[in-house]
Structure formats: C-alpha cells, structure tokens
Write a protein that holds these residues in place. Structure first.
Motif, PDB file in Angstrom:
ATOM      1  N   ILE A  33      84.564  64.823  46.809  1.00 25.82           N
ATOM      2  CA  ILE A  33      83.896  64.057  47.852  1.00 25.82           C
ATOM      3  C   ILE A  33      84.847  62.959  48.319  1.00 25.82           C
ATOM      4  N   ILE A  34      85.134  62.958  49.615  1.00 24.58           N
ATOM      5  CA  ILE A  34      85.935  61.891  50.218  1.00 24.58           C
ATOM      6  C   ILE A  34      84.997  61.008  51.027  1.00 24.58           C
ATOM      7  N   ASP A  35      84.949  59.724  50.692  1.00 27.59           N
ATOM      8  CA  ASP A  35      83.987  58.837  51.358  1.00 27.59           C
ATOM      9  C   ASP A  35      84.591  57.452  51.536  1.00 27.59           C
ATOM     10  N   SER A  36      84.349  56.839  52.710  1.00 27.76           N
ATOM     11  CA  SER A  36      84.889  55.509  53.005  1.00 27.76           C
ATOM     12  C   SER A  36      83.867  54.406  52.796  1.00 27.76           C
ATOM     13  N   GLY A  37      82.634  54.772  52.385  1.00 30.14           N
ATOM     14  CA  GLY A  37      81.648  53.774  52.000  1.00 30.14           C
ATOM     15  C   GLY A  37      80.963  53.040  53.134  1.00 30.14           C
ATOM     16  N   LYS A  38      80.749  53.720  54.282  1.00 28.24           N
ATOM     17  CA  LYS A  38      80.099  53.057  55.412  1.00 28.24           C
ATOM     18  C   LYS A  38      78.960  53.913  55.974  1.00 28.24           C
ATOM     19  N   PRO A  39      77.856  54.063  55.217  1.00 29.46           N
ATOM     20  CA  PRO A  39      76.726  54.835  55.730  1.00 29.46           C
ATOM     21  C   PRO A  39      76.099  54.152  56.934  1.00 29.46           C
ATOM     22  N   CYS A  40      75.546  54.935  57.855  1.00 32.24           N
ATOM     23  CA  CYS A  40      75.040  54.366  59.108  1.00 32.24           C
ATOM     24  C   CYS A  40      73.797  53.502  58.891  1.00 32.24           C
ATOM     25  N   ASN A  41      73.094  53.687  57.777  1.00 35.17           N
ATOM     26  CA  ASN A  41      71.874  52.895  57.549  1.00 35.17           C
ATOM     27  C   ASN A  41      72.109  51.745  56.578  1.00 35.17           C
ATOM     28  N   ARG A  42      73.353  51.305  56.449  1.00 35.52           N
ATOM     29  CA  ARG A  42      73.664  50.259  55.458  1.00 35.52           C
ATOM     30  C   ARG A  42      72.978  48.930  55.770  1.00 35.52           C
ATOM     31  N   GLN A  43      72.537  48.723  57.025  1.00 36.29           N
ATOM     32  CA  GLN A  43      71.872  47.473  57.395  1.00 36.29           C
ATOM     33  C   GLN A  43      70.361  47.556  57.204  1.00 36.29           C
ATOM     34  N   THR A  44      69.830  48.759  56.990  1.00 36.87           N
ATOM     35  CA  THR A  44      68.387  48.954  56.890  1.00 36.87           C
ATOM     36  C   THR A  44      67.865  48.460  55.544  1.00 36.87           C
TER      37      THR A  44
END
Length: 301
Positions: A33-44
């Motif tokens: 798994i390659i992930d940059s740690g910025k999910p789109c719902n991080r502010q929710t």
C-alpha cells in the motif's frame, strides 16, 4: 526475492485501499500500500451511515483498519506519494516522489477525488463540518435545522426536493440569477422553499460551524447547515496517464468487477463512484481485492 517486487500494489491507503488490502492479505498475496496520508474526509468530525462505526471519527476508523491489516504479514506499507506508473511486460512499475521504484503484477487505485471549492470565503473551512455533500452521511445530525442549498437549475431543484426529507426550514441559494424553470420555482415556493438569487460573498462560521450566509449586497441569511455539490478532479493523475478511461463525471470508469479498461489495473472507492461514503468505499475495496486475487489464481493455475 526482490523486496521491491509485489503481486499487487494499492495506491491509496484509506478505507477502500485498506479494505482491498485485507482481502489480499487474507489471500496470502504479497501486497504493497502506497499512501501519502491525505484522505478527502480528514476535516470531517464524524462518519455516519456505516454500521458498527456510526458516529466514529474518520481517523479512528482508518487507524483501527490499518492496525488490523498490519496483522497480515504479506501486506506492507509505504508512506509516500506515487507520481508515475509504467506498464511493463511483467506488469507495472510504480515510481514515488522520493524516487523509490516498486513493481507489481496488478495495480489498484483507491485514490479518491479532490474537491474544487468555489471562491466563497469560509466555504473550505466549513466543508465536511457544516457544509455537507451527502444527507445520508450527515443529514440526521442537522435534521429540522435552518438549512441552505447552494445550487442552481435542475440540480438545485432536485437537491431541494431531496433535502426537504430532512428539514422543511429550507432555502435555495442560486449564487446568481436563477436558472430554475417557472414550474420548478412555483413548486419550490409551494413547499415554502425560499429562493435567494444574490451572489454569495462569504460564510460566517465558528471553527467550521456556519451561522450565516453573507451575500455580496451585504444581506445575510441565518443557517445551521449548507448542502453543496462541488466540482472535483481525480486526486491522482496516474490512472488517466496509464490510459484508464474517465466517465462523463470525471470518475475512473470501471466495470462490475472494479476493472478499468487497462488490463491489470483496477480502481475502487471515491475515485470511481459519485456515492461517496465510507461504507461504499469499504465495500468496493473488499470486492476489488477478491477479484484481483481470483485473476492472479486464474493466470497461475
């Protein structure tokens, strides 16, 4: 064994990617798994409509999921950003921003989308908190509150009709001259939906919780919640660069098996569907993982 060589590489390690990784880990597949740690719902603040996790913080769900996936020793994680993919005779070569190179037989994109916000001061700060995209995810928490919809034309009419299920205290802000038909305008007025055609200047809010919509003419309207559909683009440009087709909604086009038009390339989660929810992301990821495993079995048997 080449430590940078995998059977499957998953780009995107949020809900859909982690769900796919669990399917593949349980199938004994060497997976990265390659992930940059910025999910789109991080502010929710809270995630809803996902059974067993209703009301949980999104980061808590993904952290627990990652801990569980890490128990499957064939699954590895790489913290970084994938920036390029090349199709090779044996599969794919994935290159990261730092220059690391990994290879795999199959690739799954679970990369989500990037929302493009209007030039309304306060909009981005309220997104996912009190400016909402989905009544099924957040409508219950703001039921019967003073609610606005920022939309116009056919979308505005249909959105107002939908949201009226959760509140009757509803106003439609077209952010400029209304594109509603006379019939649509009459129907909305008959349902006591107020229509505001003034252009919006800003949202007054306290740490993302909206209190007023401020129009460019200085007028204000009090609200506790706003629904808006904003345009978006693919969060990751690699699928399109590889030749994956996008549909008319700018989503990665997949078939019923989560396969793209490029052999060996799969996609799941928000980058493939307008139904953006954690539950659906998890579902499509789990299914994609199972399909990828079956493809590998069929190739090798």
């Amino acid at each position: 064994m080449d430590l940078n060589s995998f059977e499957v590489i998953i780009i995107g390690g949020s809900y859909s990617g982690l769900s796919a990784a669990m399917s593949l880990g349980r199938s004994l597949r060497r997976t990265l798994i390659i992930d940059s740690g910025k999910p789109c719902n991080r502010q929710t603040p809270h995630s809803h409509n996902f059974i067993t996790h209703d009301g949980e913080k999104p980061a808590v769900i993904s952290a627990k999921a990652k801990l569980q996936v890490e128990l499957y020793k064939s699954v590895q994680f790489y913290n970084g950003l994938a920036v390029k993919a090349l199709k090779t005779d044996k599969g794919f070569e994935i290159i990261t921003e730092s220059g690391a190179i990994f290879t795999s037989r199959k690739v799954l994109f679970a990369t989500g989308v990037k929302d493009l916000f209007p030039e309304i001061d306060g909009f981005a700060a309220c997104w996912g908190i009190s400016v909402l995209h989905c009544p099924y995810c957040h409508g219950y928490e703001v039921k019967n509150e003073k609610t606005a919809i920022i939309a116009n034309g056919e979308m505005g009419f249909e959105y107002a009709k939908l949201i009226s299920n959760w509140t009757k205290d509803l106003r439609l802000c077209t952010n400029g001259k209304s594109a509603l038909t006379l019939e649509q305008t009459e129907i909305l007025k008959n349902h006591e939906v107020q229509i505001f055609e003034e252009e919006i200047d800003s949202l007054e809010h306290n740490e993302g919780y909206v209190s007023n919509i401020v129009f460019k003419n200085g007028n204000k309207v009090e609200v506790k919640a706003i629904y808006a559909k904003v345009p978006f683009e693919q969060h990751c440009p690699i699928p399109e660069a590889l030749g994956c087709e996008l549909n008319e909604q700018s989503l990665v086009k997949v078939d019923a098996m989560q396969k793209t038009n490029v052999t060996g390339v799969f996609a799941s989660g928000d980058c493939t569907t307008p139904m953006r929810s954690v539950a659906i992301a998890v579902s499509t990821g789990s299914f994609a993982g199972a399909v990828i495993n079956k493809d590998l079995i069929d190739e090798d048997f």
